[in-house]
Design a protein around this motif. Sequence first.
Motif, mmCIF file in Angstrom:
data_model
loop_
_atom_site.group_PDB
_atom_site.id
_atom_site.type_symbol
_atom_site.label_atom_id
_atom_site.label_comp_id
_atom_site.label_asym_id
_atom_site.label_seq_id
_atom_site.Cartn_x
_atom_site.Cartn_y
_atom_site.Cartn_z
ATOM 1 N N ILE A 28 70.230 13.358 -104.533
ATOM 2 C CA ILE A 28 69.311 14.099 -104.436
ATOM 3 C C ILE A 28 68.195 13.807 -103.728
ATOM 4 C CG2 ILE A 28 67.376 15.211 -105.868
ATOM 5 C CD1 ILE A 28 69.646 15.241 -108.193
ATOM 6 N N GLU A 29 67.896 12.407 -103.550
ATOM 7 C CA GLU A 29 67.007 11.660 -102.807
ATOM 8 C C GLU A 29 67.360 11.776 -101.428
ATOM 9 O OE1 GLU A 29 66.475 7.697 -104.482
ATOM 10 O OE2 GLU A 29 64.882 8.638 -105.751
ATOM 11 N N GLU A 30 68.543 11.636 -101.096
ATOM 12 C CA GLU A 30 69.186 11.875 -99.767
ATOM 13 C C GLU A 30 68.985 13.147 -98.986
ATOM 14 O OE1 GLU A 30 73.319 10.422 -99.451
ATOM 15 O OE2 GLU A 30 73.201 10.240 -97.186
ATOM 16 N N ILE A 31 69.137 14.348 -99.907
ATOM 17 C CA ILE A 31 69.117 15.467 -99.260
ATOM 18 C C ILE A 31 67.515 16.270 -99.194
ATOM 19 C CG2 ILE A 31 71.108 16.537 -99.694
ATOM 20 C CD1 ILE A 31 70.075 17.952 -102.062
ATOM 21 N N SER A 32 66.764 15.389 -100.012
ATOM 22 C CA SER A 32 65.306 15.459 -100.151
ATOM 23 C C SER A 32 64.378 15.096 -98.544
ATOM 24 C CB SER A 32 64.489 15.199 -101.325
ATOM 25 O OG SER A 32 64.362 13.588 -101.342
ATOM 26 N N GLU A 33 64.985 14.389 -98.013
ATOM 27 C CA GLU A 33 64.627 14.020 -96.694
ATOM 28 C C GLU A 33 64.320 15.041 -95.682
ATOM 29 O OE1 GLU A 33 66.816 10.535 -95.259
ATOM 30 O OE2 GLU A 33 66.264 9.619 -97.243
ATOM 31 N N GLY A 34 63.189 15.589 -95.818
ATOM 32 C CA GLY A 34 62.977 16.799 -94.724
ATOM 33 C C GLY A 34 63.006 18.036 -95.492
#
Length: 224
Positions: A28-34
């Motif tokens: 989730i943190e990864e896809i929350s970049e941008g």
Amino acid sequence: MKIVLSLGGSVLMRDFDAERIRRFAEAIEEISEGNKVFVVVGGGKIAREYIKTAKRLGADNTLCDYIGIEVTRINAMLLCSALSNAPKVIPKDFREAYELSLNHNVVVMGGTFPGHTTDATSALLAEFVKADLFLNATSVDGIYSDDPRRNPNARRFDKIKADELLKIVLKLSAEAGGNFPLDVLSIKIIQRSGIRTIVFLGEPENIKRVVEGDYAEIGTLVEP
Ligand code: UTP
């Protein structure tokens, strides 16, 4: 891009495996970049156990729903424990979730009102925040013409129109024990709001793949 991710309790909370929850949090943190990511967590097996016991004690359906909602909120808090960039407050409704999203890239919530499941909650949230993408993480790798756990001849769809999907769900929900990744209300909301929806196999490593459009082998695109 705004993304709403519906994370079924049975998918997230499998065996209370902390490492699994941590891997979901990392994804989730990864896809929350941008991107802005709203996660709606389900109740899973524990919610069903609570509801079963409450029914035995004489609770009516609405009280059982409230109990289920509290379990989804506890599950949401557990996911929050593993997220460094999400507020430690679980919003009670969509407006609170929207407000929190103004200062955070990840917002996690559970259920809201009695009378439906977190499928519908997450579809309504997707409509409310005008999500570009609605992701539904389930225990199967997409939408089938019948419950694949009961019917080995069930056909898997790469993509399906919402009205076609509605027909299948109405048929299955009329059968005892019928189980389907999306409920009727959520499909109607997808239909009316035109949200691009992907139902996919809820494993941490699949989340980034579906966001990047690589869902052909692990999910089904629902076209409004
Ligand atoms: P879930 O949506 O988690 O149901 O909500 P589920 O079928 O167990 O989903 P999985 O296994 O996580 O995929 C649990 C219960 O909480 C109540 C309902 O009773 C639901 O069955 N609930 C949940 C509501 O009443 N309103 C909501 O917005 C959410």
